[in-house]
Design a protein around this motif. Structure first.
Motif, PDB file in Angstrom:
ATOM      1  N   VAL A 171       3.068   9.175   5.485  1.00 42.87           N
ATOM      2  CA  VAL A 171       3.234   9.009   4.056  1.00 42.87           C
ATOM      3  C   VAL A 171       4.845   7.999   3.856  1.00 42.87           C
ATOM      4  CG1 VAL A 171       3.899  10.161   1.835  1.00 42.87           C
ATOM      5  CG2 VAL A 171       2.029  10.974   3.359  1.00 42.87           C
ATOM      6  N   GLN A 172       5.638   8.407   4.641  1.00 45.24           N
ATOM      7  CA  GLN A 172       6.928   7.664   4.742  1.00 45.24           C
ATOM      8  C   GLN A 172       6.745   6.305   4.876  1.00 45.24           C
ATOM      9  OE1 GLN A 172       9.198   9.200   3.220  1.00 45.24           O
ATOM     10  NE2 GLN A 172      10.917   7.436   3.323  1.00 45.24           N
ATOM     11  N   MET A 173       5.977   5.946   6.091  1.00 47.44           N
ATOM     12  CA  MET A 173       5.778   4.565   6.558  1.00 47.44           C
ATOM     13  C   MET A 173       4.887   3.714   5.417  1.00 47.44           C
ATOM     14  SD  MET A 173       4.842   4.438  10.647  1.00 47.44           S
ATOM     15  CE  MET A 173       4.662   2.677  10.575  1.00 47.44           C
ATOM     16  N   LEU A 174       4.077   4.448   4.610  1.00 45.73           N
ATOM     17  CA  LEU A 174       3.172   3.721   3.527  1.00 45.73           C
ATOM     18  C   LEU A 174       4.106   3.665   2.423  1.00 45.73           C
ATOM     19  CD1 LEU A 174       0.681   2.931   2.460  1.00 45.73           C
ATOM     20  CD2 LEU A 174       0.198   5.415   1.528  1.00 45.73           C
ATOM     21  N   ARG A 175       4.982   4.525   2.179  1.00 43.34           N
ATOM     22  CA  ARG A 175       5.853   4.334   0.806  1.00 43.34           C
ATOM     23  C   ARG A 175       6.825   3.218   1.018  1.00 43.34           C
ATOM     24  NH1 ARG A 175       5.156   7.979  -3.215  1.00 43.34           N
ATOM     25  NH2 ARG A 175       4.045   9.781  -2.622  1.00 43.34           N
ATOM     26  N   TRP A 181       2.352  -1.788  -4.778  1.00 36.84           N
ATOM     27  CA  TRP A 181       2.134  -0.381  -4.978  1.00 36.84           C
ATOM     28  C   TRP A 181       0.718  -0.023  -5.389  1.00 36.84           C
ATOM     29  CZ3 TRP A 181       3.762   3.967  -4.583  1.00 36.84           C
ATOM     30  CH2 TRP A 181       3.254   5.000  -5.425  1.00 36.84           C
ATOM     31  N   ASN A 182       0.052  -1.109  -5.838  1.00 43.84           N
ATOM     32  CA  ASN A 182      -1.347  -0.748  -6.345  1.00 43.84           C
ATOM     33  C   ASN A 182      -2.159  -0.139  -4.959  1.00 43.84           C
ATOM     34  OD1 ASN A 182      -1.413  -3.359  -5.478  1.00 43.84           O
ATOM     35  ND2 ASN A 182      -3.719  -3.271  -6.366  1.00 43.84           N
ATOM     36  N   ILE A 183      -2.048  -0.895  -3.948  1.00 42.39           N
ATOM     37  CA  ILE A 183      -2.888  -0.434  -2.750  1.00 42.39           C
ATOM     38  C   ILE A 183      -2.271   0.910  -2.264  1.00 42.39           C
ATOM     39  CG2 ILE A 183      -3.216  -1.282  -0.396  1.00 42.39           C
ATOM     40  CD1 ILE A 183      -4.630  -2.870  -2.403  1.00 42.39           C
ATOM     41  N   LYS A 184      -0.928   0.941  -2.289  1.00 41.66           N
ATOM     42  CA  LYS A 184      -0.249   2.462  -1.764  1.00 41.66           C
ATOM     43  C   LYS A 184      -0.813   3.376  -2.453  1.00 41.66           C
ATOM     44  CE  LYS A 184       4.176   0.420  -0.349  1.00 41.66           C
ATOM     45  NZ  LYS A 184       5.781   0.392  -0.445  1.00 41.66           N
ATOM     46  N   ARG A 185      -0.774   3.129  -4.062  1.00 38.11           N
ATOM     47  CA  ARG A 185      -1.377   4.230  -4.894  1.00 38.11           C
ATOM     48  C   ARG A 185      -2.860   4.679  -4.540  1.00 38.11           C
ATOM     49  NH1 ARG A 185      -0.600   2.778 -10.903  1.00 38.11           N
ATOM     50  NH2 ARG A 185      -2.010   1.204 -10.296  1.00 38.11           N
ATOM     51  N   ARG A 186      -3.777   3.666  -4.036  1.00 38.15           N
ATOM     52  CA  ARG A 186      -4.887   3.942  -3.784  1.00 38.15           C
ATOM     53  C   ARG A 186      -5.283   4.580  -2.554  1.00 38.15           C
ATOM     54  NH1 ARG A 186      -7.964   1.533   0.784  1.00 38.15           N
ATOM     55  NH2 ARG A 186     -10.057   2.318   0.428  1.00 38.15           N
ATOM     56  N   ILE A 187      -4.467   4.235  -1.607  1.00 38.61           N
ATOM     57  CA  ILE A 187      -4.680   4.889  -0.383  1.00 38.61           C
ATOM     58  C   ILE A 187      -3.989   6.411  -0.643  1.00 38.61           C
ATOM     59  CG2 ILE A 187      -3.510   5.226   1.951  1.00 38.61           C
ATOM     60  CD1 ILE A 187      -3.077   1.949   2.181  1.00 38.61           C
ATOM     61  N   LEU A 188      -2.917   6.833  -1.274  1.00 39.86           N
ATOM     62  CA  LEU A 188      -2.553   8.052  -1.543  1.00 39.86           C
ATOM     63  C   LEU A 188      -3.562   8.928  -2.534  1.00 39.86           C
ATOM     64  CD1 LEU A 188       1.320   7.032  -1.864  1.00 39.86           C
ATOM     65  CD2 LEU A 188       0.478   8.303  -0.027  1.00 39.86           C
ATOM     66  N   SER A 189      -4.280   8.192  -3.103  1.00 43.29           N
ATOM     67  CA  SER A 189      -5.194   8.863  -4.013  1.00 43.29           C
ATOM     68  C   SER A 189      -6.148   9.782  -3.438  1.00 43.29           C
ATOM     69  CB  SER A 189      -5.838   7.961  -5.304  1.00 43.29           C
ATOM     70  OG  SER A 189      -7.016   7.367  -4.519  1.00 43.29           O
ATOM     71  N   ASP A 190      -6.860  10.713  -4.338  1.00 41.26           N
ATOM     72  CA  ASP A 190      -7.874  11.505  -3.972  1.00 41.26           C
ATOM     73  C   ASP A 190      -9.198  10.592  -3.455  1.00 41.26           C
ATOM     74  OD1 ASP A 190      -6.626  13.695  -4.359  1.00 41.26           O
ATOM     75  OD2 ASP A 190      -7.426  14.368  -6.360  1.00 41.26           O
ATOM     76  N   GLY A 192      -8.696   7.938  -1.569  1.00 41.14           N
ATOM     77  CA  GLY A 192      -8.058   7.110  -0.589  1.00 41.14           C
ATOM     78  C   GLY A 192      -8.422   7.566   0.729  1.00 41.14           C
ATOM     79  N   HIS A 193      -7.129   7.633   1.400  1.00 42.58           N
ATOM     80  CA  HIS A 193      -7.410   8.214   2.840  1.00 42.58           C
ATOM     81  C   HIS A 193      -6.430   9.490   3.070  1.00 42.58           C
ATOM     82  CE1 HIS A 193      -9.643   4.676   4.521  1.00 42.58           C
ATOM     83  NE2 HIS A 193      -8.754   4.033   3.339  1.00 42.58           N
ATOM     84  N   VAL A 194      -6.683  10.497   4.206  1.00 43.85           N
ATOM     85  CA  VAL A 194      -5.946  11.389   4.287  1.00 43.85           C
ATOM     86  C   VAL A 194      -4.695  11.045   5.103  1.00 43.85           C
ATOM     87  CG1 VAL A 194      -7.384  13.219   3.739  1.00 43.85           C
ATOM     88  CG2 VAL A 194      -7.324  12.431   6.132  1.00 43.85           C
ATOM     89  N   SER A 195      -3.456  11.686   5.005  1.00 42.20           N
ATOM     90  CA  SER A 195      -2.213  11.298   5.988  1.00 42.20           C
ATOM     91  C   SER A 195      -2.560  12.235   7.096  1.00 42.20           C
ATOM     92  CB  SER A 195      -1.036  11.846   5.024  1.00 42.20           C
ATOM     93  OG  SER A 195      -1.152  13.137   4.685  1.00 42.20           O
ATOM     94  N   ASN A 224       0.809   3.754  10.445  1.00 43.68           N
ATOM     95  CA  ASN A 224       0.877   4.913  11.244  1.00 43.68           C
ATOM     96  C   ASN A 224       1.029   4.144  12.845  1.00 43.68           C
ATOM     97  OD1 ASN A 224       0.830   7.401  11.789  1.00 43.68           O
ATOM     98  ND2 ASN A 224      -1.637   7.847  11.126  1.00 43.68           N
ATOM     99  N   MET A 225       1.258   5.089  13.647  1.00 44.00           N
ATOM    100  CA  MET A 225       1.167   4.938  15.079  1.00 44.00           C
ATOM    101  C   MET A 225       0.551   6.096  15.977  1.00 44.00           C
ATOM    102  SD  MET A 225       5.020   3.181  15.637  1.00 44.00           S
ATOM    103  CE  MET A 225       6.074   4.579  14.724  1.00 44.00           C
ATOM    104  N   LYS A 226      -0.079   5.941  17.068  1.00 46.25           N
ATOM    105  CA  LYS A 226      -0.464   6.659  17.631  1.00 46.25           C
ATOM    106  C   LYS A 226       0.458   8.002  17.853  1.00 46.25           C
ATOM    107  CE  LYS A 226      -4.174   3.711  20.119  1.00 46.25           C
ATOM    108  NZ  LYS A 226      -4.602   3.402  21.263  1.00 46.25           N
ATOM    109  N   ASP A 227       1.438   7.577  18.502  1.00 44.04           N
ATOM    110  CA  ASP A 227       2.050   8.739  18.762  1.00 44.04           C
ATOM    111  C   ASP A 227       2.825   9.554  17.781  1.00 44.04           C
ATOM    112  OD1 ASP A 227       2.300   7.917  21.573  1.00 44.04           O
ATOM    113  OD2 ASP A 227       4.002   7.126  21.865  1.00 44.04           O
TER     114      ASP A 227
END
Length: 264
Positions: A171-175, A181-190, A192-195, A224-227
């Motif tokens: 979430v912090q990397m995304l923010r 912002w409209n893409i960030k909002r979409r990803i964070l929405s119900d 979108g995609h889970v963190s 995101n990153m694998k580790d």
């Protein structure tokens, strides 16, 4: 007899899952060009022409890019629900009618001793759904591309032997990242995609005694990153009393390299 599987590729650039029994083999999604899909199959030493069918989760391009090409070239059956068929018609090109099959949400189709169960998720697509493979008492669950994991989903996917589970973003990397912002909002929405953390909380509520392997899937290349995903999921599961490496193992997936063909 057993199920065997390889996550051919998983990420924001493309997704594909191969599952086989002794009798049949299946592909879920084909989010790459035909040539790329053929190369991925070559890496696991399997023949696309032997597939019993391609199963579509939803119409976004990272899941359907190669479906039309593969269906036409190898004369493969393609399974999707009606709304998804309508939504992807313009993207996959003409597929012969005799190769097009309806697979409705929350139903089961049987192929010999393998049952494939569909279930709905919460994503901004026409009617997105994912799949559970049942065979000889074993259960493989694929669940990505969902903004949250509902109680209904948890009921369907509980106590699987293998989970291929979305862990899309930090979430912090995304923010803090470069997306508008409209893409960030979409990803964070119900829809979108889970963190990473939300995925782990959902995992903690479905993991059972049968669960032995969890693969973190559909990681964002930018957010995101694998580790980081593995650390976040491990820590969150530990707070729920679930110990990675003791009760079950946690694995990475890759946007270009298939996982080893593994028996359940």
């Amino acid at each position: 007899m057993s199920l065997r599987y390889s996550i051919l590729a998983s990420g924001s650039t493309g997704n594909a899952l191969f599952v086989e029994s002794d009798e049949h083999s299946f592909l879920v999604d084909a989010g790459f060009s035909g040539k790329q899909m053929e190369a991925l199959f070559g890496q696991i030493n399997r023949d696309i022409s032997k597939l019993s069918g391609i199963f579509v989760t939803h119409e976004h391009s990272d899941h359907i890019k190669g479906i039309g090409v593969l269906a036409r070239k190898y004369k493969l059956p393609v399974y999707a629900n009606e709304k998804t068929w309508r939504a992807m018609e313009g993207s996959v090109g003409e597929i012969p009618t005799e190769q097009k099959f309806i697979f409705n949400m929350e139903t089961v189709k049987s192929f010999g001793s393998t049952d494939i169960e569909s279930f709905g998720v919460s994503h901004d697509a026409a009617e997105p759904m994912f799949y559970i493979f049942h065979h000889s008492g074993k259960k493989i669950v694929l669940i990505t591309d969902t903004g949250y994991v509902s109680d209904r989903m948890k009921g369907a996917i509980s106590n699987a032997d293998v989970y291929i589970f979305e862990s899309n973003h930090d979430v912090q990397m995304l923010r803090m990242g470069r997306y508008p912002w409209n893409i960030k909002r979409r990803i964070l929405s119900d829809v979108g995609h889970v963190s990473n953390e939300d995925a782990a909380v959902a995992m903690s509520e479905v993991i059972g005694d049968n669960t032995k392997k969890i693969y973190l899937a559909h990681l964002s290349l930018d957010n995101n990153m694998k580790d980081l995903a593995r650390m976040s999921v491990t820590q969150t599961l530990q707070t729920q009393g679930l110990m990675v490496g003791e009760q079950f193992d946690l694995y990475d997936t890759d946007p270009k390299i298939p996982t080893n063909l593994t028996a359940v």
